[in-house]
Design a protein around this motif. Structure first.
Motif, PDB file in Angstrom:
ATOM      1  N   ASP A 292      11.904  -7.073  54.787  1.00 35.25           N
ATOM      2  CA  ASP A 292      13.257  -6.570  54.974  1.00 35.25           C
ATOM      3  C   ASP A 292      14.015  -7.412  55.995  1.00 35.25           C
TER       4      ASP A 292
ATOM      5  N   TYR B 144      19.721  -5.025  63.743  1.00 38.97           N
ATOM      6  CA  TYR B 144      18.642  -4.642  62.835  1.00 38.97           C
ATOM      7  C   TYR B 144      17.992  -3.338  63.263  1.00 38.97           C
ATOM      8  N   LEU B 145      17.698  -2.493  62.277  1.00 37.65           N
ATOM      9  CA  LEU B 145      16.945  -1.264  62.491  1.00 37.65           C
ATOM     10  C   LEU B 145      15.524  -1.486  61.988  1.00 37.65           C
TER      11      LEU B 145
ATOM     12  N   TYR C 291      12.131  -1.399  60.264  1.00 42.09           N
ATOM     13  CA  TYR C 291      11.767  -0.733  59.015  1.00 42.09           C
ATOM     14  C   TYR C 291      10.459  -1.314  58.507  1.00 42.09           C
TER      15      TYR C 291
ATOM     16  N   GLN D 196       7.367   5.085  54.169  1.00 34.68           N
ATOM     17  CA  GLN D 196       8.391   4.291  54.844  1.00 34.68           C
ATOM     18  C   GLN D 196       8.519   4.771  56.285  1.00 34.68           C
TER      19      GLN D 196
ATOM     20  N   TYR E 232      11.067   4.181  59.810  1.00 36.07           N
ATOM     21  CA  TYR E 232      12.271   3.604  60.420  1.00 36.07           C
ATOM     22  C   TYR E 232      12.298   3.965  61.901  1.00 36.07           C
ATOM     23  N   GLY E 233      12.794   3.029  62.714  1.00 33.02           N
ATOM     24  CA  GLY E 233      13.058   3.319  64.106  1.00 33.02           C
ATOM     25  C   GLY E 233      12.031   2.765  65.061  1.00 33.02           C
TER      26      GLY E 233
ATOM     27  N   PRO F 272      16.785   6.083  57.596  1.00 34.98           N
ATOM     28  CA  PRO F 272      17.480   5.134  58.478  1.00 34.98           C
ATOM     29  C   PRO F 272      18.658   5.757  59.206  1.00 34.98           C
ATOM     30  N   LYS F 273      19.304   6.734  58.597  1.00 38.92           N
ATOM     31  CA  LYS F 273      20.424   7.409  59.262  1.00 38.92           C
ATOM     32  C   LYS F 273      19.922   8.160  60.491  1.00 38.92           C
TER      33      LYS F 273
ATOM     34  N   ARG G 200      18.802   5.564  63.259  1.00 37.37           N
ATOM     35  CA  ARG G 200      19.907   4.863  63.915  1.00 37.37           C
ATOM     36  C   ARG G 200      20.730   5.813  64.783  1.00 37.37           C
TER      37      ARG G 200
END
Length: 499
Positions: free
Chosen positions: A372, A395-396, A398, A416, A418-419, A462-463, A466
């Motif tokens: 990614d 960039y976040l 992932y 998955q 994220y963060g 991801p929301k 972030r």
């Protein structure tokens, strides 16, 4: 991964265990997740270079844009050059591989499917099909006027003359240079049997073709490493119905991301697929049989594991030679760049796995070995190069994995994350059919991992990561399902937005 104040990573920094014979057995970590202070001594310049414009035939050996490396980043950078009308007769890609850029994650996933389960093969997974784009076959590069130099790695760089030397003796003059050399696999030393026939490392198609040839004749497979490579290759070997054992020095799989309880869920699933685990294993040496091929792994505690195929997945290191002069990062490794992927040398950029860049969201320097980031960094760099855009890469972190996807598998697995995996963890669900882990730091949601989620649920992750909403810990802990927990987190985010 343990909770608390520990700051870990999945893809770059090696937290090795010292062994009696000088060998370190470790697994990949995400360089994202270590708190590493940003060096203040690196200065980035945007002063102009001496640009050269090449003809469409490259007859004068001058290239306006040169990309060194033939992996994911190179393929996505090439597509971005084409999108902006900057490729035809102006772009050259220099690669050590014999193939046009391809989606490297396939090598430990679909490429290793059993031969009767429709395994992935080129040209099926050339970039940029991994993100839903056009498949960039060798013919595509020809049609777009992009010069491809295959099997000819760069061996020298002259910053003052703006020239590259390749292994075949070519001297290439460039205007702008993008370094996209990625990483190489960490190997065991020769003195302990690291290069015996039957010992495999996976970084490219040639490596994986060699492994498949061995698997066709194998009976006992040992996989060294409990990270990404170990998990994905073990799932594939299970599909081949081979006697498969995974050994690693940590206490559980994916130590730098998974909590112990989450790891146990996955270990149970693998054991149901007849994969065995040997944890806390420290390797002494790899032993050859009478035919010269690997026959066993000897551990420091005196235990011996028979193996006719050994697959080593103990991490990777950035390929920085011969580019040391452009500035290296001593903390996370790789080539130091700014938020537009510029090195300290005007006109030279670095993208993908090899780039140590400012991780804006967490205010630290990081390096990611993940597809990614390879895609996004390539696109951002080329856009900055062509438009002089001033926006910084934001960039976040992932990461994801997919295993047991072959036909006839008992259960296909896809998670998955994220963060940032910092703070304490809250786990919701029972892995049947799904499970989620939330990382809370001072009440704020910093990271979230979801297994077997719906498309809508994966889109939420991801929301959440972030926005980092303040979440009611007790309310989250009392959630009766993953769906309810995600709704609690979503509502927390909406409340903060409204406030």
């Amino acid at each position: 991964m343990p909770s608390g104040s520990v700051r870990r990573s999945i893809a770059t920094m090696a937290n090795s265990l010292s062994l009696k014979h000088g060998l370190s057995l470790w697994c990949p970590q995400p360089a994202s997740l270590n708190r590493i202070p940003q060096p203040s001594s690196i200065a980035f310049s945007s002063s102009p270079r001496t640009y050269v414009v090449a003809s469409s035939t490259f007859a004068n050996q001058n290239r306006e844009f040169v990309i060194v490396g033939g992996g994911n980043s190179a393929g996505y950078a090439a597509r971005t050059f084409v999108e902006h009308g900057m490729a035809n007769g102006r772009l050259c890609i220099v690669s050590k591989e014999a193939f046009a850029p391809y989606e490297r994650p396939a090598l430990t996933k679909g490429y290793l499917f059993p031969l009767d389960k429709k395994p992935a093969r080129l040209p099926g997974f050339h970039t940029c099909v991994g993100s839903g784009g056009e498949r960039q076959t060798p013919e595509w590069y020809k049609e777009k006027g992009i010069e491809m130099l295959y099997e000819d790695p760069v061996t020298g760089l002259d910053i003052e003359k703006q020239t590259l030397t390749t292994s075949s003796g070519k001297l290439l003059k460039y205007g702008s240079l993008i370094i996209a050399t990625g990483c190489t696999a960490v190997r065991f030393p020769d003195k302990i049997g690291g290069n015996l026939p039957g010992v495999h490392y996976i970084r490219d198609v040639a490596d994986t073709d060699s492994l498949i040839s061995s698997l066709e004749k194998a009976q006992k497979v040992v996989i060294v490493g409990g990270g990404y490579i170990g998990m994905e290759v073990a799932a594939a070997a299970s599909g081949w119905k081979l006697d498969t054992t995974v050994i690693f020095p940590e206490n559980h799989l994916m130590q730098r991301l998974f909590t112990p309880s989450l790891a146990q869920r996955y270990e149970d699933l693998y054991q149901q697929n007849e994969v065995k685990f040997l944890k806390g294993a420290r390797i002494k040496n790899l032993e050859a049989g009478s035919d010269g091929r690997v026959a066993a792994i000897n551990l420091e505690d005196g235990f011996t594991i028979e193996a006719d195929v050994v697959i080593v997945g103990i991490g990777a290191k950035p390929t920085v030679s011969p580019f040391e002069a452009v500035g290296l990062n001593s903390n996370v490794g790789g080539i130091q760049v700014d938020g537009q992927f510029r090195t300290k040398v005007p006109g030279i950029f670095a993208i993908g796995d090899v780039a140590a860049f400012p991780l804006k969201i967490y205010d630290r320097i990081a390096r990611f070995e993940h597809v990614d980031h390879a895609r996004r960094s390539a696109q951002h760099c080329v856009r900055a190069l062509q438009s002089a855009q001033t926006s910084l890469y934001d960039y976040l972190p992932y990461f994801y994995s997919r295993v047991f996807e072959y036909e006839g598998s008992r259960r296909k697995v896809w998670w998955q994350f994220y963060g940032d995996n910092v703070g304490e963890t809250i786990e919701i669900g029972n892995f049947n059919p799904k499970i989620a882990t939330f990382w809370l730091d001072s009440g704020k949601l910093k990271g979230v991992l979801l297994e077997s989620g719906s498309p809508e649920e994966f889109e939420l992750l991801p929301k959440l990561a972030r926005n980092r909403p303040l979440v009611d810990k007790q309310k989250l802990q009392s959630a009766s399902s993953v769906e309810e927990a995600l709704e609690i987190a979503r509502s927390s985010m909406q409340v903060e937005t409204a406030a």
